[in-house]
Design a protein around this motif. Structure first.
Motif, short mmCIF file in Angstrom:
data_model
loop_
_atom_site.label_atom_id
_atom_site.label_comp_id
_atom_site.label_asym_id
_atom_site.label_seq_id
_atom_site.Cartn_x
_atom_site.Cartn_y
_atom_site.Cartn_z
N GLU A 28 -1.88 -8.88 -0.66
CA GLU A 28 -1.93 -7.72 -1.55
C GLU A 28 -1.84 -6.40 -0.78
O GLU A 28 -1.57 -5.35 -1.34
N ARG A 29 -2.05 -6.45 0.55
CA ARG A 29 -1.84 -5.26 1.39
C ARG A 29 -0.77 -5.55 2.45
O ARG A 29 -0.89 -5.08 3.59
N HIS A 30 0.18 -6.32 2.08
CA HIS A 30 1.27 -6.67 3.00
C HIS A 30 0.73 -7.21 4.33
O HIS A 30 1.21 -6.87 5.41
N ALA A 32 -2.06 -6.56 5.94
CA ALA A 32 -2.74 -5.61 6.86
C ALA A 32 -3.90 -6.33 7.53
O ALA A 32 -4.61 -7.13 6.90
N SER A 69 1.57 -5.56 8.10
CA SER A 69 1.84 -4.13 7.89
C SER A 69 0.99 -3.25 8.80
O SER A 69 0.87 -2.04 8.56
N GLY A 70 0.38 -3.85 9.81
CA GLY A 70 -0.42 -3.07 10.76
C GLY A 70 -1.90 -3.25 10.51
O GLY A 70 -2.32 -4.13 9.75
N ALA A 71 -2.68 -2.39 11.15
CA ALA A 71 -4.12 -2.41 10.91
C ALA A 71 -4.37 -1.97 9.46
O ALA A 71 -3.57 -1.22 8.90
N ASP A 72 -5.47 -2.46 8.86
CA ASP A 72 -5.80 -2.09 7.49
C ASP A 72 -6.33 -0.65 7.48
O ASP A 72 -7.46 -0.39 7.91
N ILE A 73 -5.51 0.25 6.98
CA ILE A 73 -5.83 1.68 7.06
C ILE A 73 -7.07 2.02 6.23
O ILE A 73 -7.80 2.95 6.54
N ILE A 114 7.92 -7.12 6.19
CA ILE A 114 7.40 -5.92 6.86
C ILE A 114 6.70 -6.25 8.18
O ILE A 114 5.88 -7.16 8.25
N GLY A 117 3.47 -1.00 12.78
CA GLY A 117 2.26 -0.62 13.51
C GLY A 117 1.71 -1.78 14.32
O GLY A 117 2.40 -2.36 15.15
N GLY A 118 0.44 -2.12 14.03
CA GLY A 118 -0.18 -3.24 14.74
C GLY A 118 0.58 -4.55 14.53
O GLY A 118 0.41 -5.48 15.32
N PRO A 140 4.57 3.48 12.89
CA PRO A 140 4.25 4.69 12.13
C PRO A 140 3.09 5.53 12.68
O PRO A 140 2.60 6.41 11.99
N LEU A 144 0.81 8.68 10.93
CA LEU A 144 -0.56 8.47 10.50
C LEU A 144 -1.56 9.26 11.33
O LEU A 144 -2.71 9.42 10.95
N TYR A 148 -2.09 4.99 19.94
CA TYR A 148 -1.70 3.61 20.23
C TYR A 148 -2.04 3.33 21.68
O TYR A 148 -1.73 4.13 22.56
C1 LIG Z 1 -3.19 0.58 16.47
C2 LIG Z 1 -2.53 0.15 15.23
C3 LIG Z 1 -2.56 0.98 14.14
C4 LIG Z 1 -1.91 0.58 12.87
O1 LIG Z 1 -1.37 -0.49 12.72
S1 LIG Z 1 -2.00 1.71 11.64
C5 LIG Z 1 -1.13 0.99 10.27
C6 LIG Z 1 0.34 1.05 10.48
N1 LIG Z 1 1.03 0.59 9.29
C7 LIG Z 1 1.51 1.42 8.34
O2 LIG Z 1 1.42 2.63 8.42
C8 LIG Z 1 2.17 0.78 7.15
C9 LIG Z 1 1.52 1.26 5.87
N2 LIG Z 1 2.18 0.72 4.71
C10 LIG Z 1 3.32 1.25 4.22
O3 LIG Z 1 3.88 2.19 4.72
C11 LIG Z 1 3.88 0.62 2.98
O4 LIG Z 1 2.88 -0.11 2.35
C12 LIG Z 1 5.05 -0.33 3.29
C13 LIG Z 1 6.26 0.45 3.76
C14 LIG Z 1 4.63 -1.37 4.34
C15 LIG Z 1 5.42 -1.11 2.00
O5 LIG Z 1 5.67 -0.23 0.95
P1 LIG Z 1 5.71 -0.79 -0.57
O6 LIG Z 1 6.57 -1.99 -0.61
O7 LIG Z 1 6.03 0.37 -1.44
O8 LIG Z 1 4.24 -1.31 -0.85
P2 LIG Z 1 2.92 -0.45 -1.11
O9 LIG Z 1 2.74 -0.23 -2.57
O10 LIG Z 1 2.89 0.75 -0.23
O11 LIG Z 1 1.81 -1.48 -0.56
C16 LIG Z 1 1.14 -2.42 -1.38
C17 LIG Z 1 -0.34 -2.21 -1.20
O12 LIG Z 1 -0.64 -2.51 0.17
C18 LIG Z 1 -1.34 -1.44 0.73
N3 LIG Z 1 -1.06 -1.39 2.17
C19 LIG Z 1 0.13 -1.56 2.77
N4 LIG Z 1 0.02 -1.45 4.09
C20 LIG Z 1 -1.30 -1.23 4.35
C21 LIG Z 1 -2.06 -1.06 5.53
N5 LIG Z 1 -1.50 -1.10 6.76
N6 LIG Z 1 -3.38 -0.84 5.42
C22 LIG Z 1 -3.97 -0.81 4.19
N7 LIG Z 1 -3.30 -0.98 3.02
C23 LIG Z 1 -1.98 -1.20 3.12
C24 LIG Z 1 -0.81 -0.22 -0.02
O13 LIG Z 1 -1.72 0.86 0.12
C25 LIG Z 1 -0.75 -0.76 -1.42
O14 LIG Z 1 -2.05 -0.77 -1.94
P3 LIG Z 1 -2.30 -0.42 -3.50
O15 LIG Z 1 -1.65 -1.54 -4.25
O16 LIG Z 1 -3.80 -0.41 -3.64
O17 LIG Z 1 -1.65 0.90 -3.76
#
Ligand SMILES: C/C=C/C(=O)SCCNC(=O)CCNC(=O)[C@H](O)C(C)(C)COP(=O)(O)OP(=O)(O)OC[C@H]1O[C@@H](n2cnc3c(N)ncnc32)[C@H](O)[C@@H]1OP(=O)(O)O
Length: 269
Positions: A28-30, A32, A69-73, A114, A117-118, A140, A144, A148
């Motif tokens: 549900e969070r791709h 995360a 999709s990376g760490a859970d933001i 997808i 990030g992480g 990303p 954000l 990193y």
């Molecule tokens: C050191 C490492 C650090 C990191 O890894 S930081 C995290 C880096 N990752 C990101 O920035 C990716 C964040 N996600 C997105 O940009 C988008 O998602 C996508 C492009 C991957 C997909 O977009 P779409 O297909 O439109 O889906 P959606 O409606 O945005 O996502 C479905 C639900 O999943 C949640 N979600 C997605 N990625 C994360 C995440 N990384 N952490 C927490 N939640 C996430 C959303 O918010 C939403 O939630 P809801 O249905 O409640 O609106």
């Protein structure tokens, strides 16, 4: 509420026919990664280390739309709002990434959808990366505001080079599977309908090969990628692992099978 929304975020491990499958399950969070999921991931590699029957590890995401999709933001507010918390989080994620790199068996990242990030870091820690054509990649951090780690940047530089790492970091742009292949981040991509079969084929091929030479090669690769001069102890450990191949029953089996024109049956001994 859909059935997806009822799932608990988790990382699941199953072992069958010499293949360990690790499923990142938070669709549900791709997929995360929560703090707890990084911990579970590291624990699974401890289990795999104690399971000599495992020949290869396949890391994939649940749901068919995302690898990770990376760490859970949504956790950042609670887990990353002080220097100590940031450090604890980084250490925990790093422990899991190190466990992948240190695993004596090859680890395949099966990237379906997808990978951001992480998720890039997770896939980058694996030995092999295959994607489906619809996969989308992104670093990303600069969108954000998150930092990193040095290790994370180093791993990317080793895979795609300094200039490409700068490009994907500074722009935080999304790139597709053909570009990920051109950058050398993935080894290959497959049409969506053929992806699972392709992953099964490569996993089965590796699982059918002799484990000791693979282990020795992974040790050598890991030592070389550490980026500093190889000291005597490290060189000795690699020589020892190479010698173990020549002393093994699998070595005799491989030669005999070749001469007898039959497939080899390796035991990892
Ligand atoms: C050191 C490492 C650090 C990191 O890894 S930081 C995290 C880096 N990752 C990101 O920035 C990716 C964040 N996600 C997105 O940009 C988008 O998602 C996508 C492009 C991957 C997909 O977009 P779409 O297909 O439109 O889906 P959606 O409606 O945005 O996502 C479905 C639900 O999943 C949640 N979600 C997605 N990625 C994360 C995440 N990384 N952490 C927490 N939640 C996430 C959303 O918010 C939403 O939630 P809801 O249905 O409640 O609106």
């Amino acid at each position: 509420m859909s059935s997806e929304e009822n799932t608990m975020p988790q990382v699941a491990l199953t072992i069958e026919n010499g293949i360990a499958r690790i499923l990142i399950d938070h669709p549900e969070r791709h997929n995360a990664m929560t703090f707890g999921m990084w911990q579970q991931l590291a624990q699974h590699f401890e289990t795999i280390a104690q399971a000599p029957e495992v020949r290869v590890v396949v890391l994939s995401g649940a749901g068919g739309r995302a690898f990770v999709s990376g760490a859970d933001i949504s956790e950042f507010e609670h887990l990353r709002d002080s220097a100590e918390q940031v450090q604890r989080y980084e250490d925990t994620a790093q422990l899991a990434l190190n466990a992948i790199a240190a695993c004596e068996r090859p680890v395949i990242a099966a990237i379906e959808g997808i990978c951001m990030g992480g998720g890039l870091g997770l896939a980058g820690a694996a030995d092999l990366r295959y994607a489906n054509r619809s996969a989308r990649f992104r670093m990303p951090a600069a969108r954000l505001g998150v930092g990193y780690s040095l290790h994370g940047v180093q791993r990317l530089v080793q895979l795609i080079g300094q200039a490409n790492t700068a490009d994907i970091f500074y722009t935080a742009r999304i790139f597709d599977a053909p570009e990920a292949l051109r950058l050398n981040f993935i080894h290959a991509f497959h049409e969506d309908g053929e992806f699972h079969a392709a992953i099964e084929r490569v996993a089965a091929t590796i699982a059918g090969n002799a484990p000791l030479p693979i282990r020795a090669a992974k040790l050598a690769l890991r030592t070389l990628s550490a980026g500093h001069a190889i000291d005597a102890a490290a060189a000795h450990a690699i020589e020892h692992a190479v010698q173990a191949c020549f002393d093994s029953a699998d070595y005799r089996e491989g030669r005999s099978a070749f001469l007898e024109k039959r497939p080899p049956a390796f035991k990892g001994q």
